[in-house]
Design an enzyme around this catalytic site. Sequence first.
Site, PDB file in Angstrom:
ATOM      1  N   ASP A 273       0.839  -1.205   0.000  1.00 19.55           N
ATOM      2  CA  ASP A 273       0.000   0.000   0.000  1.00 19.55           C
ATOM      3  C   ASP A 273       0.880   1.264   0.000  1.00 19.55           C
ATOM      4  O   ASP A 273       2.110   1.189   0.074  1.00 19.55           O
ATOM      5  CB  ASP A 273      -0.889  -0.051   1.252  1.00 19.55           C
ATOM      6  CG  ASP A 273      -2.220   0.650   1.083  1.00 19.55           C
ATOM      7  OD1 ASP A 273      -2.385   1.405   0.117  1.00 19.55           O
ATOM      8  OD2 ASP A 273      -3.089   0.444   1.955  1.00 19.55           O
TER       9      ASP A 273
ATOM     10  N   ASP B 161     -10.216   4.001  -3.136  1.00 19.99           N
ATOM     11  CA  ASP B 161     -10.880   2.802  -2.623  1.00 19.99           C
ATOM     12  C   ASP B 161     -12.336   2.693  -3.067  1.00 19.99           C
ATOM     13  O   ASP B 161     -13.091   3.662  -3.007  1.00 19.99           O
ATOM     14  CB  ASP B 161     -10.855   2.792  -1.087  1.00 19.99           C
ATOM     15  CG  ASP B 161      -9.461   2.528  -0.535  1.00 19.99           C
ATOM     16  OD1 ASP B 161      -8.486   2.533  -1.318  1.00 19.99           O
ATOM     17  OD2 ASP B 161      -9.360   2.323   0.679  1.00 19.99           O
TER      18      ASP B 161
HETATM   19  C1  GLA Z   1      -5.867   1.629   1.641  1.00 22.64           C
HETATM   20  C2  GLA Z   1      -6.062   0.633   0.484  1.00 22.64           C
HETATM   21  C3  GLA Z   1      -7.182  -0.324   0.854  1.00 22.64           C
HETATM   22  C4  GLA Z   1      -6.849  -1.055   2.153  1.00 22.64           C
HETATM   23  C5  GLA Z   1      -6.588  -0.051   3.264  1.00 22.64           C
HETATM   24  C6  GLA Z   1      -6.054  -0.719   4.512  1.00 22.64           C
HETATM   25  O1  GLA Z   1      -6.974   2.461   1.808  1.00 22.64           O
HETATM   26  O2  GLA Z   1      -6.345   1.309  -0.697  1.00 22.64           O
HETATM   27  O3  GLA Z   1      -7.390  -1.263  -0.188  1.00 22.64           O
HETATM   28  O4  GLA Z   1      -5.718  -1.874   1.958  1.00 22.64           O
HETATM   29  O5  GLA Z   1      -5.635   0.926   2.860  1.00 22.64           O
HETATM   30  O6  GLA Z   1      -5.827   0.187   5.554  1.00 22.64           O
END
Ligand code: GLA
Length: 367
Positions: free
Chosen positions: A134, A189
Amino acid sequence: MGIGRLSDGLARTPPMGWNSWNFFKGNVDERLVIETAEAMVSSGMRDAGYRYVVIDDGWMAPERDRFGDFVPEPSRFPRGMAYVAERVHALGLGLGIYTDAGTMTCMGLPASLGYEFRDARRFASWGVDYVKVDWCHTDGLGPRALYAKWASAFQGAGRPMVFSICEWGRAHPWEWAGTLGHLWRTTWDIQPDWSSITAILDRQSGLHPYAGPGHWNDPDMLEVGNGQLTADENRAHFALWAMLAAPLMAGNDIRAMPTDVRETLTAPELVALNQDPVGKQARRIRHDETGDVWVRELAGGDLAIALLNLGDVAREIHVGLEDLALAPETRVRIRDLWQRADVPGSRDDVSAHVRPHSATVLRIARY
Ligand code: GLA
């Protein structure tokens, strides 16, 4: 395999699996992971092609050990990750794990900046098969250079691991990530609502040239079965992700899914569409406020087309053969992939009555 792409043979078709984040957020533990893996077998998901069980954010203890190695939170993973990997492998599945390229994960837990080689080796030693990296807490860092470091770390780790780049599309990873990893997020997301799904879908238009075997655009994990999505919305979401040659990472509670959700996730002709060996991502050929038409070229010269009704009333969506770059006199056979049935009738155009927030997917063969 194109020049400069990874040539490790992993993710020749879009990766399929499950990831804890969309439904469970940071509430991950050994029991959830093992029960989910078992449910992937008993539900038929494994046999439908789902392979990786991925633990997202929330698994690590607040401190590394005295050697600098990651420690799984003992209250959640009392027997450690190698044990979890062993249980998952015994079911014929692969284990995936999560870290972050910066100073902390998005949940504020320890991340991997400065520990890339150590962490890649550690994951390998646990038997991990898939790693998502990430991009939270990376102020001032360049994604291309840092993900390149990770690519070297994985090469030296002694175990093949699918490398999932999660930079959210900000630095146009489709332009550089295909030489480093197997998939890269293209957007922010996803949320379990129709407007999030259609907004993300809209952002995939134009990205088709960048995907292919071993390197995939990732419009984020599936929300099928989550939130208030209707059965039609679940199917439309799944259908478009299949068209996009997107990784199919289920994000629901596999242990307790209703039949219609299971049938959507395992729909054999949609999964086969997603996994088509040529690995060409769909392109959008029509877009207006009421709907989209997407087309994907398949192995053997067939075409798949998705007729997506974005509006609130049912309507007829029509596509002429000329829109598909087929000569007007071409004769075609049409199969409806949700119905798993050939469509009778006229063969000089393609049309379907499409319910609101729903997608009809047709496979077109010339003869
Ligand atoms: C980010 C990523 C998500 C998830 C969260 C976890 O927002 O884009 O897919 O992995 O972190 O905290």
